[in-house]
Design an enzyme around this catalytic site. Structure first.
Site, short mmCIF file in Angstrom:
data_model
loop_
_atom_site.label_atom_id
_atom_site.label_comp_id
_atom_site.label_asym_id
_atom_site.label_seq_id
_atom_site.Cartn_x
_atom_site.Cartn_y
_atom_site.Cartn_z
N ARG A 178 52.00 -33.08 58.52
CA ARG A 178 51.79 -32.06 59.56
C ARG A 178 50.57 -31.18 59.35
NH1 ARG A 178 57.26 -32.55 59.12
NH2 ARG A 178 58.04 -33.71 60.88
N THR A 203 56.39 -33.80 54.09
CA THR A 203 55.57 -33.99 55.28
C THR A 203 54.97 -32.67 55.75
OG1 THR A 203 57.58 -33.72 56.60
CG2 THR A 203 56.91 -35.97 56.12
N GLU A 234 68.69 -35.82 55.15
CA GLU A 234 69.29 -37.05 55.69
C GLU A 234 69.51 -38.09 54.59
OE1 GLU A 234 67.54 -35.06 58.15
OE2 GLU A 234 69.69 -34.96 58.49
N TRP A 244 61.31 -28.45 55.61
CA TRP A 244 60.24 -29.38 55.99
C TRP A 244 59.26 -28.86 57.04
CZ3 TRP A 244 60.78 -31.57 60.99
CH2 TRP A 244 62.07 -31.51 61.55
N ASN A 268 69.58 -28.55 57.81
CA ASN A 268 71.02 -28.76 57.91
C ASN A 268 71.65 -29.06 56.55
OD1 ASN A 268 69.39 -31.34 58.63
ND2 ASN A 268 71.32 -32.15 57.84
N ASP A 300 73.84 -31.44 62.59
CA ASP A 300 72.43 -31.61 62.23
C ASP A 300 71.54 -30.61 62.99
OD1 ASP A 300 70.12 -32.63 61.02
OD2 ASP A 300 69.85 -34.18 62.54
N ASP A 352 69.38 -28.64 62.25
CA ASP A 352 68.38 -28.47 61.20
C ASP A 352 67.51 -27.22 61.46
OD1 ASP A 352 66.55 -29.26 59.23
OD2 ASP A 352 66.77 -31.36 59.79
N ARG A 396 67.13 -25.44 66.95
CA ARG A 396 67.70 -26.73 67.34
C ARG A 396 69.07 -26.52 67.99
NH1 ARG A 396 65.65 -31.36 63.74
NH2 ARG A 396 67.71 -32.24 63.60
CA CA Z 1 68.23 -33.10 59.76
#
Ligand code: CA
Ligand code: CA
Length: 564
Positions: free
Chosen positions: A130, A174, A192, A240, A258, A300, A302, A327
């Site tokens: 990113r 990332t 995950e 992330w 999450n 999730d 997140d 989210r």
């Molecule tokens: Ca996730």
């Protein structure tokens, strides 16, 4: 004084200007006020992605044309936030960092990154990077196999490399690092894959790890009582996406992801500090305050989304706030000095919680969410939003002129069922996806699967919303010229009127975009840059027929006004 020798007249003139060495702590702090460069992820420490530039505006944006394009020679997703300093643009992807002449797109250097191919086994959601951070002559970035590296910005040569974690344990990186108070800060992906999340600070000179703050406490530590048994060991809570920074308060705001696995039945409790907004002291990693958005999350949701700072009038008083379009479908506004919740309203269809209690800060779970825990395995519920979220990772922008947040929302739900704990026990950290749930998307919105929305942060209501067949997964950028820029998975780069939501201009990038638009000026001319080349869980897993004929292919595109 400068050792970049590329012979381009325009660039040489730029380098001779007073923009030289724009990478000190003071210049990072003022980035949002200096439209001649883009030194920080988020176009300023506040992450507003707002530009004071007006050369390109709602009246003339239809005259936007490409100035140049550069091939990334890669078919993975291109999510890099371009940085521009002294006329040089820096772009990252999973396999390289490139320095380009910002006026012509000509390559100055390219620094290749190698990582073991098996790394991609623990990357759930796109082989991406990113972006970078700049400080005192160095460029800092992360690698997919969880290293943080520093490059010489003049040559691309590697100066140091620090291994943060092992992909075998479910970790990857990332994120674009953040430089705050002289410390390079970076986080990890991997909830995950059953990892245990953390955030780290590094010495910019040597790469030495200065601190590590776990987002999941070990037994005996504060918050550990929210994890039953050994569930903390694989508790997720990744970090992330890049945090924002308030230099006056000396606080970094960083969202955590999450809990893992998605199936909540073996980790009943709040699961601190997953799905939380952490306010962190950059020198030490100390958590000064936290606010947990989604305790014990089964879905999730997140909570890593960008934390945008602004000054908002609330009950007649200007408050320093931090905002998150989550989210989980709620738009949160907190006092960023102390973490007190000021507003939390739905900005898309939401049924996992009825509301957020402003006194306690806790969600009021809906009957559907309660039934996940009460009825246990095999019980199916239909939940909005889906795991992709009311908004995925791609950053919103905020205009202090309109006081609206520009958000690409995803408007769909999912059918969800927790598997029995015997099934969950078969999941292997770092090897198998750490889900433990059955899932199927539900597309029910009559207008489309996504919208570009202009949201009032204090009410969550959209002043306007443009529907799209497929949700947009690109970031947004807003300018004082009254223009919002964003892009579509079908390849259109768009300019939209920030007041009315009217689409003013479109250009086909040749591939879908999941990029982050930025803008800057040079010699009175304004430039807008975005990457094309899409990926991500929606593109890879949902099977959207609308995207079937959109080719891959990474490019960096830069636009300016015709005849400018
Ligand atoms: Ca996730
Ligand atoms: Ca700047």
């Amino acid at each position: 004084m400068r050792s970049i020798t590329i012979g381009a007249g325009l660039l040489a003139a730029w380098l001779a200007s007073d923009a030289a060495l724009a990478q000190t702590a003071e210049q990072l702090k003022n980035d949002h006020n200096t439209p001649g460069d883009v030194l920080t992820y988020g176009m300023g420490y506040s992450h507003q992605r707002f530009s004071p530039l007006t050369r390109i505006n709602r009246d003339n944006v239809k005259r936007l044309v490409p100035a140049w394009a550069y091939s990334m020679a890669d078919n993975n997703g291109q999510q890099s936030h371009a940085l521009v300093m002294d006329g040089v643009m820096y772009i990252t992807d999973h396999a390289k960092t490139v320095a380009l002449d910002a006026l012509t797109g000509k390559q100055i250097w390219k620094s290749v990154i190698e990582y073991p191919p098996e790394t991609t086994r623990v990357v759930c959601c796109g082989i991406v990077n990113r972006g970078a951070a700049l400080f005192e002559g160095k460029l800092f970035r992360t690698t997919l196999d969880a290293h943080v590296i520093a490059l010489d910005i003049k040559t691309g040569k590697e100066i140091w490399r620090t291994k943060s974690a092992d992909p075998k344990d479910g970790y990857s990186m990332t994120v674009a690092p953040l430089v705050a108070n002289g410390v390079v800060i970076a986080g990890v992906a991997g909830a995950e894959y059953g990892h245990r999340g953390y955030l780290e600070g590094y010495d910019p000179q040597t790469g030495k790890v200065l601190w590590r703050t776990w987002t999941v406490p070990a037994p005996g530590e504060k918050g550990s009582e929210t994890w039953p048994g050994d569930s903390w060991k694989t508790g997720g809570g990744s970090t992330w996406l890049t945090g924002s920074y308030d230099p006056e308060l000396d606080l970094v705001y960083w969202g955590t992801g999450n809990p893992a696995p998605w199936n909540p039945l073996g980790r009943k409790g709040d699961n601190l500090y997953t799905n939380s907004i952490l306010a962190i002291r950059p020198k030490t990693g100390e958590i000064v305050w936290y606010y947990q958005t989604t305790p014990g999350d089964p879905f999730d949701y997140d909570g890593v989304n960008e934390l945008v700072q602004a000054e908002l009038p609330i009950n007649g008083q200007m408050r320093k706030v931090v905002m998150q379009a989550h989210r989980n479908g709620f738009f949160y506004v907190l006092d960023r000095t102390n973490g007190k919740l000021l507003a939390a309203n739905k900005f898309v269809k939401v049924n996992w919680a009825d509301s957020i209690d402003l006194e306690t800060g806790r969600p009021v779970w809906s009957a559907e969410t309660k039934s996940v825990f009460e009825k246990g395995p095999g019980h199916k519920v239909r939940i909005w939003p889906a795991l992709v979220g009311g908004k995925n990772w791609a950053p919103m922008s905020y205009s202090p002129i309109t006081r609206l947040a520009y958000v690409n929302s995803a408007d769909f739900g999912w059918d969800y069922e927790a598997l029995p704990l015997e099934e969950v026990a078969k999941l292997k950290p770092g090897v198998t996806p750490y889900f433990g749930v059955k899932r199927e998307y539900v597309f029910d919105h009559p207008d489309g699967r996504g919208h570009l929305r202009a949201i009032d942060p204090l009410t969550g209501k959209s002043k306007w919303a443009i529907p799209f067949k497929s949700p947009n997964m690109a970031g947004t950028l807003v300018t004082a010229g009254g223009v919002v820029f964003t892009g579509r998975l079908t390849g259109e780069f768009m300019a939209v009127d920030a007041e009315t939501g009217k689409i003013l201009w479109e250009f086909n990038l040749g591939a879908g975009t999941v990029g982050q638009p930025v803008t800057l000026e040079h010699n009175g001319k304004q430039y807008v840059t975005i990457t094309s080349g899409s990926s991500g869980p929606y593109v890879q897993r949902v099977g959207d027929p609308n995207l079937a004929n959109v080719p891959p292919g990474g490019m960096v595109w830069t636009f300016k006004l015709f005849e400018d």
